[in-house]
Write an enzyme that holds these catalytic residues in place. Structure first.
Site, mmCIF file in Angstrom:
data_model
loop_
_atom_site.group_PDB
_atom_site.id
_atom_site.type_symbol
_atom_site.label_atom_id
_atom_site.label_comp_id
_atom_site.label_asym_id
_atom_site.label_seq_id
_atom_site.Cartn_x
_atom_site.Cartn_y
_atom_site.Cartn_z
ATOM 1 N N ARG A 182 -8.979 98.972 -22.373
ATOM 2 C CA ARG A 182 -9.500 100.335 -22.437
ATOM 3 C C ARG A 182 -8.536 101.298 -21.761
ATOM 4 O O ARG A 182 -8.299 102.407 -22.255
ATOM 5 C CB ARG A 182 -10.876 100.424 -21.772
ATOM 6 C CG ARG A 182 -11.996 99.811 -22.585
ATOM 7 C CD ARG A 182 -13.348 100.037 -21.923
ATOM 8 N NE ARG A 182 -13.756 101.437 -21.958
ATOM 9 C CZ ARG A 182 -14.712 101.955 -21.208
ATOM 10 N NH1 ARG A 182 -15.360 101.213 -20.327
ATOM 11 N NH2 ARG A 182 -15.030 103.233 -21.310
ATOM 12 N N CYS A 240 -13.293 105.386 -13.313
ATOM 13 C CA CYS A 240 -13.599 104.360 -14.325
ATOM 14 C C CYS A 240 -13.970 105.102 -15.596
ATOM 15 O O CYS A 240 -13.357 106.102 -15.928
ATOM 16 C CB CYS A 240 -14.709 103.441 -13.834
ATOM 17 S SG CYS A 240 -16.218 104.314 -13.345
#
Length: 292
Positions: A182, A240
């Site tokens: 990601r 995050c």
């Protein structure tokens, strides 16, 4: 008896009758069925545990531009603590079913609210069940506290988009806790854009655990010491996807004695809320230990 970062299942099991302890179940399934965490709680949870919902209790979705889990206000969080029967004197223990990734959010919120005595159950409900420790489906409503918790969030440690941009531009350390694929922008299952904030480095939160529990204090200290590369913990900002798993880094570092890390509360989903903000893909100049 006071626990500030982690507590093991065996220790908590011997203290279940202690009326000064408040146990909180923070199970959630991001990207999955809404309410799955609460359903799991209703089926079986630790005796006396109260449930907190990531979406409705630990986020304020009326706030726009702050990502998928906007940080709630001081007033709303104080009301939640009152509902849970948590006062400054209580020892709080929070757990989930995902090596602390959701429990760390509640831990971080309490700590940044000024409540010191809060710990994550190391290994969570998975280890609790593995050890054959008791669970129940009985739901007990907490005794609501008369007085609101007097705490307030430490906003000096809660970074917004502009703070992060200035931090990176000045050479500060921005650590992204998402999975490597990601971070590199190879896949993005939750957000509308893939990639990372330019200048960020990647340490997946799963690098903090081994065999379902947190690594030792000494191992975590060495790994984060390498990651900091001469900086102090207060020179680091963790992020995050939406300000949830980044809290895992704050917890792991606090457990290793490295306090003062800042949190980018909007994180990636907040960063990309504006198309004007730059996006980078590919590898970073990663420092530290790879995902295990």
């Amino acid at each position: 008896m006071s626990w500030f970062t982690l507590v093991d299942c065996e220790t908590l099991a011997t203290s279940l009758a202690d009326s000064s302890i408040r146990i909180v179940d923070a199970r959630a399934v991001v990207g999955g069925a809404r309410g799955a965490g609460r359903e799991a709680y209703e089926i079986a949870h630790l005796p006396g545990a109260q449930f907190v919902d990531l979406e409705t209790d630990l986020s304020d979705h009326s706030i726009e531009g702050q990502g998928r889990h906007p940080w709630p206000s001081d007033a709303d969080f104080a009301v939640l603590l009152q509902k849970l029967g948590i006062s400054p004197d209580h020892q709080v223990v929070v757990y989930d079913a995902d090596v602390g990734m959701y429990a760390a959010r509640f831990w971080c919120m309490l700590r940044l609210f000024g409540h010191a005595k809060v710990a994550v159950l190391d290994g969570g409900i998975a280890r609790w069940l593995q050890l054959g420790l008791p669970v129940t489906s009985e739901i007990k409503v907490a005794e609501r506290t008369e007085m609101r918790h007097p705490g307030g969030f430490d906003y000096a440690r809660l970074f917004d988009h502009e703070d992060v941009a200035a931090h990176v531009e000045s050479g500060g350390l921005l650590v992204d806790a998402r999975a490597p694929e990601r971070f590199r922008g190879e896949t993005e299952p939750l957000d509308r854009k893939a990639g990372h904030v330019p200048g960020a480095v990647n340490r997946p939160f799963m690098a903090n655990v081994s065999e379902g529990v947190f690594k030792s204090k000494d191992v975590l200290f060495e790994e984060f010491h390498t990651l900091l590369s001469g900086r102090t913990p207060s020179d680091m900002v963790a992020m995050c996807g939406s300000g949830v798993t980044a809290c895992h880094h704050l917890l792991a570092m606090a457990h290793a004695g490295l306090e003062g890390v800042k949190l980018y509360k909007g994180s990636w989903s907040g960063w990309i809320a504006s198309d004007a903000r730059p996006v980078e893909t590919g590898e970073s100049s990663y420092i530290g230990h790879p995902h295990e």
